[in-house]
Write an enzyme that holds these catalytic residues in place. Structure first.
Site, short mmCIF file in Angstrom:
data_model
loop_
_atom_site.label_atom_id
_atom_site.label_comp_id
_atom_site.label_asym_id
_atom_site.label_seq_id
_atom_site.Cartn_x
_atom_site.Cartn_y
_atom_site.Cartn_z
N ASN A 209 13.16 9.45 14.67
CA ASN A 209 12.50 8.55 15.62
C ASN A 209 12.24 9.19 16.98
OD1 ASN A 209 12.44 6.38 13.79
ND2 ASN A 209 14.61 6.03 14.16
N ARG B 95 19.32 10.41 10.26
CA ARG B 95 17.96 9.92 9.98
C ARG B 95 17.31 9.36 11.25
NH1 ARG B 95 15.59 7.14 4.45
NH2 ARG B 95 13.46 6.95 5.25
N GLU C 206 3.49 13.52 13.76
CA GLU C 206 4.74 13.42 13.00
C GLU C 206 5.12 14.78 12.41
OE1 GLU C 206 6.55 10.73 13.02
OE2 GLU C 206 5.28 8.94 13.11
N HIS D 179 9.60 7.75 19.27
CA HIS D 179 9.20 6.45 18.74
C HIS D 179 9.55 5.28 19.67
CE1 HIS D 179 8.33 8.75 15.21
NE2 HIS D 179 8.01 7.70 14.49
N LYS E 288 11.88 16.36 5.98
CA LYS E 288 12.18 14.93 5.72
C LYS E 288 13.23 14.83 4.63
CE LYS E 288 11.18 10.36 5.81
NZ LYS E 288 10.31 9.29 6.17
N HIS F 128 6.43 3.26 20.24
CA HIS F 128 6.24 1.87 19.80
C HIS F 128 5.86 0.97 20.97
CE1 HIS F 128 8.86 2.43 15.94
NE2 HIS F 128 7.58 2.67 15.72
N HIS G 41 -0.30 4.82 15.68
CA HIS G 41 1.13 5.11 15.71
C HIS G 41 1.39 6.58 16.14
CE1 HIS G 41 5.32 5.02 14.48
NE2 HIS G 41 5.11 6.09 13.74
N GLU H 275 20.14 5.60 6.91
CA GLU H 275 20.19 5.64 8.39
C GLU H 275 21.50 5.07 8.93
OE1 GLU H 275 16.28 4.92 10.02
OE2 GLU H 275 17.12 4.54 12.00
N ARG I 215 13.37 -7.98 -9.80
CA ARG I 215 14.54 -7.35 -9.15
C ARG I 215 14.44 -5.82 -9.09
NH1 ARG I 215 16.89 -11.53 -12.01
NH2 ARG I 215 17.42 -13.24 -10.60
N LYS J 221 11.84 4.09 2.60
CA LYS J 221 11.78 2.89 3.44
C LYS J 221 10.53 2.10 3.06
CE LYS J 221 14.13 4.18 7.71
NZ LYS J 221 13.96 4.42 9.15
P1 NAD Z 1 -2.98 3.47 7.13
O1 NAD Z 1 -2.31 3.29 5.84
O2 NAD Z 1 -3.44 2.27 7.87
O3 NAD Z 1 -4.20 4.47 6.93
C1 NAD Z 1 -5.02 4.77 8.03
C2 NAD Z 1 -6.50 4.50 7.73
O4 NAD Z 1 -7.01 5.54 6.90
C3 NAD Z 1 -6.76 3.20 6.97
O5 NAD Z 1 -7.95 2.63 7.46
C4 NAD Z 1 -6.96 3.67 5.53
O6 NAD Z 1 -7.75 2.78 4.79
C5 NAD Z 1 -7.65 4.98 5.73
N1 NAD Z 1 -7.44 5.99 4.70
C6 NAD Z 1 -6.30 6.30 4.06
N2 NAD Z 1 -6.46 7.38 3.29
C7 NAD Z 1 -7.75 7.76 3.42
C8 NAD Z 1 -8.50 8.84 2.89
N3 NAD Z 1 -7.96 9.79 2.14
N4 NAD Z 1 -9.81 8.90 3.23
C9 NAD Z 1 -10.38 7.99 4.06
N5 NAD Z 1 -9.70 6.97 4.62
C10 NAD Z 1 -8.39 6.87 4.31
O7 NAD Z 1 -2.05 4.26 8.18
P2 NAD Z 1 -1.00 5.44 8.05
O8 NAD Z 1 -1.06 6.13 9.34
O9 NAD Z 1 -1.17 6.22 6.81
O10 NAD Z 1 0.38 4.67 7.93
C11 NAD Z 1 0.85 3.86 8.96
C12 NAD Z 1 1.90 2.93 8.40
O11 NAD Z 1 2.98 3.70 7.87
C13 NAD Z 1 2.52 2.00 9.42
O12 NAD Z 1 2.55 0.70 8.90
C14 NAD Z 1 3.93 2.53 9.60
O13 NAD Z 1 4.85 1.51 9.93
C15 NAD Z 1 4.20 3.10 8.25
N6 NAD Z 1 5.24 4.16 8.23
C16 NAD Z 1 6.21 4.05 7.31
C17 NAD Z 1 7.19 5.02 7.23
C18 NAD Z 1 8.23 4.93 6.16
O14 NAD Z 1 9.17 5.76 6.19
N7 NAD Z 1 8.12 4.02 5.23
C19 NAD Z 1 7.17 6.12 8.10
C20 NAD Z 1 6.14 6.21 9.03
C21 NAD Z 1 5.16 5.22 9.10
N1 GLY Z 2 9.92 7.50 9.44
C1 GLY Z 2 11.29 7.18 9.68
C2 GLY Z 2 12.17 7.28 8.49
O1 GLY Z 2 11.72 7.51 7.40
O2 GLY Z 2 13.35 7.10 8.62
#
Ligand code: NAD
Ligand code: GLY
Length: 355
Positions: free
Chosen positions: A245, A241, A184, A248, A226, A252, A264, A236, A120, A142
């Site tokens: 987007n 918040r 971003e 986005h 942020k 998307h 992305h 949100e 939990r 998130k």
């Molecule tokens: P990712 O986590 O897929 O990383 C991108 C690539 O880089 C992967 O292949 C990873 O293995 C590689 N990588 C990571 N760090 C590395 C490093 N230091 N050296 C070499 N390779 C490395 O992608 P991302 O762009 O970091 O994240 C995208 C995800 O984040 C999506 O799923 C999206 O929905 C999510 N997201 C979440 C929020 C949130 O608020 N929670 C906000 C924006 C995006």
């Molecule tokens: N990346 C969108 C949020 O954190 O709300």
């Protein structure tokens, strides 16, 4: 590590407040930095690309168990939730244990979701290693996985106990991923910080080239923005918040239409340009040429061709931000300002897509 080289930004959410530590080389002394935030056994979750680079040292310093998942968006699924939670429970977890994510947004989102449901809710710490994760996804709480119905449709709001941003980890990140994260970063300037956007217009190429001073300033400005938005509207609910987007809804749809071939952040960059064109069409601003010029200079896409308009609009209506099937957009109204515009006419969206 010299502790005064660590910059700390506090995400002030009362009893859910936490520090974001920012600096170069923080992983070399991660034990000193994180010990005060650990109450029991630690588990570090990483992916197959990041683990060979950084996992061994981090796990050793924290005396932690490790779990490695496949890299990439398909890992954000129920199957991985089962793999991670089973592994943690088998290795022995209690309510004082912590899950630590070491990787990009994918690892962060899935690890945070697992932490929020294990017993939990156990402690969660983020060590983001992509520019996108360091400036966006690791802060704000998130967590999410994807399902057949769409991306990020299952998730929780679950704040971490601490975030460690070591900008040196970006040195191993492929340039395409750095640029995707940059989109971003620039978005923060467009929605909230005119001075930062103007600074990026002068210094953005240095940020993308990982110049130390420029990178550190850009990461700090992004996290401060942020933090400001998340503190104002953690779940949100007020519309604040939602401003995150910008770009986005278009982005998307572009990502989905490309069958996830574009990243992305690439979708967001082009999406910001289309959002600015839509804003112009509605008489709200005249920013599209300026935004497009900047992203083009950095090497990010500014348009999306080769997919029919009706299909893109159908994807936008399915976006989880599109309440009741309506076409809602975050639109820039001036540099450093944006607002949510609801119920935009389909003909206006179609016309900017076809321009
Ligand atoms: P990712 O986590 O897929 O990383 C991108 C690539 O880089 C992967 O292949 C990873 O293995 C590689 N990588 C990571 N760090 C590395 C490093 N230091 N050296 C070499 N390779 C490395 O992608 P991302 O762009 O970091 O994240 C995208 C995800 O984040 C999506 O799923 C999206 O929905 C999510 N997201 C979440 C929020 C949130 O608020 N929670 C906000 C924006 C995006
Ligand atoms: N990346 C969108 C949020 O954190 O709300």
């Amino acid at each position: 590590m010299i502790m005064q080289d660590v910059k700390t930004i506090t995400i002030d959410l009362k009893e859910r407040s936490y520090p974001v530590f920012i600096g170069k080389g923080l992983l070399t002394d991660i034990g000193v930095l994180l010990q005060p935030h650990l109450r029991g056994k630690a588990f570090v979750v990483s992916d197959e690309n990041v683990a060979p680079l950084y996992l061994k040292n981090v796990a050793k310093a924290l005396n932690a168990e490790t779990i490695v998942i496949p890299a990439g968006e398909p890992s954000k699924c129920w199957q991985t939730v089962q793999t991670v939670t089973d592994a943690v429970l088998e290795k022995g977890c209690d309510r004082r244990s912590a899950l630590i994510s070491l990787g990009g947004g994918v690892v962060g989102d899935i690890t945070g979701f697992c932490a929020s449901i294990l017993e939990r809710g156990i402690d969660f710490i983020q060590i983001p290693t992509t520019l996108l994760a360091q400036t966006d996804s690791s802060v704000g709480g998130k967590t999410a996985i994807d399902t057949r119905a769409g991306k990020n449709l299952i998730g929780t709001f679950y704040q971490p106990k601490a975030v460690v941003v070591d900008t040196d980890t970006l040195k191993t990140l492929p340039r395409r991923q750095i640029l995707a994260g940059y989109a971003e970063v620039a978005k923060y300037g467009l929605i909230k910080r005119a001075n930062f956007w103007e600074w990026l217009e002068q210094n953005g190429e240095k940020v993308a080239a990982l110049d130390d001073a420029a990178l550190s300033y850009a990461v700090e400005q992004s996290i401060l923005t942020k933090a400001q938005v998340v503190i104002a509207d953690e779940r949100e609910e007020t519309g604040e918040r939602a401003l995150l987007n910008l770009g986005h809804t278009f982005g998307h749809a572009f990502e989905a239409a490309s069958q996830m071939k574009i990243l992305h952040g690439e979708g967001v960059a082009a999406g910001c340009v289309y959002a600015a064109k839509l804003s112009e069409k509605l008489g709200l601003s005249h920013l599209a040429p300026r935004i497009a010029a900047h992203f083009e200079k950095i090497g990010l896409p500014v348009k999306f061709d080769g997919y029919e308009t009706a299909g893109l609009i159908a994807l936008m209506r399915k976006d989880k931000k599109a309440l009741s099937n309506r076409l809602n957009f975050v639109l820039p109204t001036a540099v450093g300002q944006a607002r949510v515009v609801k119920d935009v006419a389909e003909s206006d969206v179609a016309s900017v897509l076809e321009e």
